[in-house]
Design a protein around this motif. Structure first.
Motif, PDB file in Angstrom:
ATOM      1  N   HIS A   1     -46.560 -36.265  34.028  1.00  0.00           N
ATOM      2  CA  HIS A   1     -47.883 -35.916  34.557  1.00  0.00           C
ATOM      3  C   HIS A   1     -48.716 -35.322  33.432  1.00  0.00           C
ATOM      4  CE1 HIS A   1     -46.646 -36.606  38.681  1.00  0.00           C
ATOM      5  NE2 HIS A   1     -45.558 -35.923  38.430  1.00  0.00           N
ATOM      6  N   THR A   2     -49.885 -35.901  33.232  1.00  0.00           N
ATOM      7  CA  THR A   2     -50.769 -35.450  32.158  1.00  0.00           C
ATOM      8  C   THR A   2     -50.951 -33.940  32.115  1.00  0.00           C
ATOM      9  OG1 THR A   2     -51.974 -37.517  32.329  1.00  0.00           O
ATOM     10  CG2 THR A   2     -53.107 -35.708  31.240  1.00  0.00           C
TER      11      THR A   2
ATOM     12  N   HIS B   1     -54.254 -42.358  25.489  1.00  0.00           N
ATOM     13  CA  HIS B   1     -54.912 -43.631  25.793  1.00  0.00           C
ATOM     14  C   HIS B   1     -56.415 -43.387  25.868  1.00  0.00           C
ATOM     15  CE1 HIS B   1     -55.998 -47.370  27.849  1.00  0.00           C
ATOM     16  NE2 HIS B   1     -54.774 -47.817  27.599  1.00  0.00           N
TER      17      HIS B   1
ATOM     18  N   GLY C   1     -50.382 -44.739  32.647  1.00  0.00           N
ATOM     19  CA  GLY C   1     -51.646 -44.011  32.623  1.00  0.00           C
ATOM     20  C   GLY C   1     -51.549 -42.599  33.177  1.00  0.00           C
ATOM     21  N   TYR C   2     -50.740 -42.404  34.191  1.00  0.00           N
ATOM     22  CA  TYR C   2     -50.629 -41.092  34.865  1.00  0.00           C
ATOM     23  C   TYR C   2     -50.067 -40.006  33.958  1.00  0.00           C
ATOM     24  CZ  TYR C   2     -46.211 -43.432  35.216  1.00  0.00           C
ATOM     25  OH  TYR C   2     -45.087 -44.134  34.905  1.00  0.00           O
ATOM     26  N   GLN C   3     -49.472 -40.395  32.835  1.00  0.00           N
ATOM     27  CA  GLN C   3     -48.913 -39.368  31.953  1.00  0.00           C
ATOM     28  C   GLN C   3     -49.574 -39.381  30.578  1.00  0.00           C
ATOM     29  OE1 GLN C   3     -44.780 -40.566  32.177  1.00  0.00           O
ATOM     30  NE2 GLN C   3     -44.834 -41.685  30.277  1.00  0.00           N
ATOM     31  N   SER C   4     -50.649 -40.167  30.433  1.00  0.00           N
ATOM     32  CA  SER C   4     -51.331 -40.250  29.137  1.00  0.00           C
ATOM     33  C   SER C   4     -52.451 -39.227  29.041  1.00  0.00           C
ATOM     34  CB  SER C   4     -51.925 -41.657  28.951  1.00  0.00           C
ATOM     35  OG  SER C   4     -50.894 -42.620  28.882  1.00  0.00           O
TER      36      SER C   4
ATOM     37  N   ASP D   1     -58.467 -44.658  27.715  1.00  0.00           N
ATOM     38  CA  ASP D   1     -58.949 -44.760  29.094  1.00  0.00           C
ATOM     39  C   ASP D   1     -57.733 -44.806  30.031  1.00  0.00           C
ATOM     40  OD1 ASP D   1     -60.255 -45.299  31.434  1.00  0.00           O
ATOM     41  OD2 ASP D   1     -60.796 -47.368  30.903  1.00  0.00           O
ATOM     42  N   PRO D   2     -57.081 -43.651  30.242  1.00  0.00           N
ATOM     43  CA  PRO D   2     -55.816 -43.629  30.987  1.00  0.00           C
ATOM     44  C   PRO D   2     -55.891 -44.303  32.351  1.00  0.00           C
ATOM     45  CG  PRO D   2     -56.183 -41.492  29.971  1.00  0.00           C
ATOM     46  CD  PRO D   2     -57.436 -42.305  29.754  1.00  0.00           C
ATOM     47  N   GLU D   3     -57.026 -44.175  33.034  1.00  0.00           N
ATOM     48  CA  GLU D   3     -57.099 -44.737  34.392  1.00  0.00           C
ATOM     49  C   GLU D   3     -56.935 -46.242  34.411  1.00  0.00           C
ATOM     50  OE1 GLU D   3     -60.102 -43.487  37.212  1.00  0.00           O
ATOM     51  OE2 GLU D   3     -60.306 -41.638  36.053  1.00  0.00           O
ATOM     52  N   ASN D   4     -57.290 -46.890  33.315  1.00  0.00           N
ATOM     53  CA  ASN D   4     -57.168 -48.341  33.276  1.00  0.00           C
ATOM     54  C   ASN D   4     -56.050 -48.821  32.353  1.00  0.00           C
ATOM     55  OD1 ASN D   4     -59.360 -49.112  35.091  1.00  0.00           O
ATOM     56  ND2 ASN D   4     -60.645 -48.036  33.591  1.00  0.00           N
TER      57      ASN D   4
ATOM     58  N   THR E   1     -56.103 -38.103  27.459  1.00  0.00           N
ATOM     59  CA  THR E   1     -57.293 -38.675  26.846  1.00  0.00           C
ATOM     60  C   THR E   1     -57.363 -38.159  25.409  1.00  0.00           C
ATOM     61  OG1 THR E   1     -58.649 -36.795  27.467  1.00  0.00           O
ATOM     62  CG2 THR E   1     -58.543 -38.596  29.051  1.00  0.00           C
TER      63      THR E   1
END
Lengths: 337, 337, 337, 337
Positions: free
Chosen positions: B276-277, B300, B310-313, B302-305, B315
């Protein structure tokens, strides 16, 4: 539910709402915040009384508490709770350090330990008088005699005393001597005991059971809060996993996670959490970096001859070094320690 | 066994002893220390050749290696190993920071990520081209195209490239583009792959399997070392336990424990270790406090995409903040970062 | 998606639909049931082609497959799959028994073992020629020589040979000698290997990794099925938990759970699942009672001198007793064994 | 230590030795076997009194007890213990079946349940009156009213009543109504409670904590035995692992292992051990095959409307089918059920 009062609600409004909540068969917990007061209305979840409460005097809004724990939830109270007990302050940017031997063994032992940890900067003294032991044939603690020795050590050093209570019937006795009542990992779900310590005015240090989920830990805290005692410190002391090179696995993400779920302060126990003296100093420093509000550490004047837990106890010298290491991290992160 | 040479042993002596060890059917690994040279003689444990080696020219003493891992053991080499790969330095008081997306998705994405992490202070770029995925229907990576994009990003930023290799038959291909070969958690006991990366001259980042013991991790490293590659970094990325509020449980005591058992540097992956980020920044800081020699972090643009994880990246902004936090701790502990 | 054909759909209809599915970039798996044929259309989940397929000739309906695994799912194929390989039948009311030593050590050893397990009722012979070992210094197996000895033992006894393959580059070699390819626990997520065994016509015994979830196990099976090999047996061999009195914890609920999720047969390995000879017989019987379709058991003519896993191997006499015990349970539950 | 008496030792000899043991500050537990009498002398391990006891009248030999648990150990008593409580017999080849709802909800509910489980062959009735609940806001049981309803159900059916006691101060009250006192998993290490139930003449069903080792379970039993109560049944009810498709992981090897370490009978709880109704019947059958001496099963007349644990409760019909399945296995293994 959370009954959020308007900023200008009067004390009478709050009192009125408390009575209304109680008339519904629910329990009311008043949280006076810096900007406004909220009242938690907890009890049987199945019926909602949202409408009937919304119309009350001074009420701004009524919201459900989504978490299964209510009074412990950040939804109810956003400001972190600071727990104070004599010399011990835990939370609000101050890192409390509770140190001392696993068991009280003699007056000399506990006095030596108390003076040593005080000198190195500890802010409270730990020591077990009632010891829950895996085997019925192991040393079970000095009981009330041990409590008296702890009180003597407090008189000599000014350190607050943190000690474990293992049964509801002992709570009054232990509370006469202790500044903080510790509920051990084995008793995290001993609900009768949780209710008993919840009925005292002593702050409580609640240790996570080695296979308890965080939700179970927070619901155990909720038993104490719901009994009327708002001064609960949560303690991560390691979980049981497949790892065998450490006694338990110490998951420091617990600290960060809890700070996102609850206003209660979080203490870490790297002594039980690792089970080996040589792992303690850096895991204590890591706990501080993870945001711990307190540390609880086993320190013994003579670990090799300790009656319990010698293999994970620091010597006074090792404790002093650990304090120095942790302070460096604390200072870097603008914490008081 | 360890054949400890006398301080004044000649190169010819060492060469002679290597030949004698090999004549016994054992493998010889020469470790040139600051004060003296030792030779590890490893192979079939069942026969001992202590006496026959002790009489060799320039030999000071011959000792058994008690640990099941030999070349990885602190018994053999007491000085910590520093691994260097282009811009990346891990160990010896310098904390390497490997950052970037889970998967390489496009040249633009990896270039953006590389520039952002470089600007914030990362010393290497991560990014997966060959992706081992739980489902056969998930995105499996861009393969050689992804490797080329990583090389482009290295050219643009100067950052060393760390990327995963999932099969022995791909090792040559990946080694053409990568500065560091990553062996993922699922492949920690893919011995054919370990031997293959052990035969290259590329440093290896070896991730702990989620239910591997530390001894199993060190024996996996031993496969690489025994194949001739001394540049192994061990990586703690979380273990599988009953906890479900985090994706894995991140046991930082691993860092301290490993530093007591091996000279190899230890990297921590708080992204996989928590899942979890919002848990990553403080767990990264805690890793530094525990003594980690490196961090590997998912970042990342743009973690959402993101196509994966993505859920653990973080910004780029969150990564920059995390770097700042970690540097405070590193500086307090006299580490370079 | 599942394309369910009408009961009277022609072969041409099925062929047509397969082509249409493939034209959409999806993979088609045809399952001919007793009452009607269904076609699994698997691949990128993100786009749905429901409408375009529904209108096809002979199509009854098109349904999503809700499970993340598709071809393995009971949603797709309701009749249990029976896997047959020479003398070995697993599933459909018949309990297959695969027995033999951990490693092939010599022709004499494997022949003795094969005759003994055959005499006691085993229906296949196990024996490792390529051994994945935790330490690089442990016995790594006789490799192709071992495979030849297994083939000799098959010739002598008629027992099908089950043996492990550890790398995709060995699959052709091992498939030349083996009747069943075993993928070991360490390689459960070695996707390249899964794809390679999925491309052969040999049935596969896929062992659960010690910390794999059931979903991960089924997705690993899906890699094999998706590569075109429908003959997959799943094997529970114990998971890693905090328990240390057994080598692994053997969770038999896996058998019942899998039978509710997949049509693939389920084999249990009580030897690795417990790690102690004296626990094996009753855990084998319990596996049968839980509904296992097969057992895999370590049997060695002389466990004390085994080159690997002696502590969990049965003697031929203990194996014969175990067979008797298990048969009582099998008969009581109307199973063939 | 174990003081083994000669086959012809007199009662006076035994009495004399008991007094000598007690004079040494140890506790004496007399075990009258079919062939001879032994006396366990337990207490402080650190001093040995071997010589002084060996010379006693009628003494054959004095041996140390190697296990940390003493009275529970097979070293002390080789014959399996059978526990009897009214209609319930557990051990000695008879499988006891304790069935009923999680909580007593009303007289009608418990009577219906009792009659149904009796008709299907249960030999005792379970039902909770004091419920330890994770949340303070959940239904906490009907307390003494619930106990009275259980007594009514016993009067109506003749079934022995098994019910939980959660605090030492409730033991007398619960013992007035119950035939067997259950200590729940959360209280396995509530030593004050263990001592309290050890002081009654009621048999005790002791449930394993979800992260307790077997040694911890046996030492918990030792607290009860050492307090004077020899009638302890151990209960495996599942452990906490990384698995999430079941509520807990049910490790049936516990049954076999315990039978190799202790004479106490072993009961299995497949309801809590799996947490899903559809997994219970076959796991109950597997428990019987593993050698369980008893089963405890949740059965509710109307699971969907149960106040607790409905998702893991059998309907009366499902329970009857489960009984039939288990009896087949029991009969095949020459057990009475």
């Amino acid at each position: 539910m959370i009954v959020v009062m308007k900023p200008d609600a009067s004390k009478a409004d709050v009192k009125h709402m408390v009575e209304r909540i109680e008339a519904l068969g629910l329990k009311a917990h008043v949280i006076v915040g810096t900007e406004r007061t909220v009242i938690a209305a907890v009890g049987d979840d199945r019926k909602t009384h949202k409408e009937s409460l919304e119309s009350g005097p001074g009420v701004s809004e009524v919201m459900p508490i989504l978490a299964p724990y209510k009074v412990a939830s950040l939804e109810l109270k956003r400001e972190p709770t600071t727990v104070t007990a004599g010399s011990l302050v835990v939370g609000g940017g101050t890192i409390g350090v509770i140190a001392g031997p696993c068991s009280v063994e003699s007056e000399e032992q506990i006095l030596t330990a108390a003076k040593a940890v005080k000198a190195a900067g500890a802010t409270a003294l730990r020591g077990g008088a009632f010891k829950p032991r895996t085997s019925p044939y192991s040393f079970q603690g000095l009981k009330e005699d041990g409590l008296k020795m702890l009180a003597t050590a407090r008189d000599a050093t000014g350190l607050a005393v943190v000690t474990e209570v293992v049964a509801s019937e002992d709570v009054d006795l232990v509370a006469r001597y202790a500044d903080v009542l510790q509920v051990g990992a084995r008793n995290m779900q001993n609900y009768r005991l949780l209710e008993a310590v919840g009925s005292t005015d002593r702050p409580v240090l609640l240790k996570r059971g080695p296979s308890a989920t965080i939700e179970e830990l927070l619901l155990a805290a909720e038993y104490i809060l719901n009994a009327g005692n708002p001064n609960v410190m949560l303690c991560e002391r390691g979980i049981r996993t497949f790892e065998s090179h450490t006694r338990f696995t110490l998951p420091l993400a617990t600290v960060v996670y809890l700070h996102n779920k609850t206003h209660l302060p979080v203490v870490v126990d790297p002594s039980h959490g690792t089970g080996h003296t040589y792992l303690v100093p850096q895991m204590a420093a890591a706990s501080v970096a993870a945001g711990a509000d307190g540390l609880i550490l086993e320190v013994h004047p003579d670990p090799e001859n300790a009656l319990s837990d010698g293999y994970q106890s620091l010597t006074p010298k090792q404790f002093a070094d650990t304090m120095q290491l942790c302070r460096k991290v604390a200072v870097a992160l603008d914490k008081k320690m």
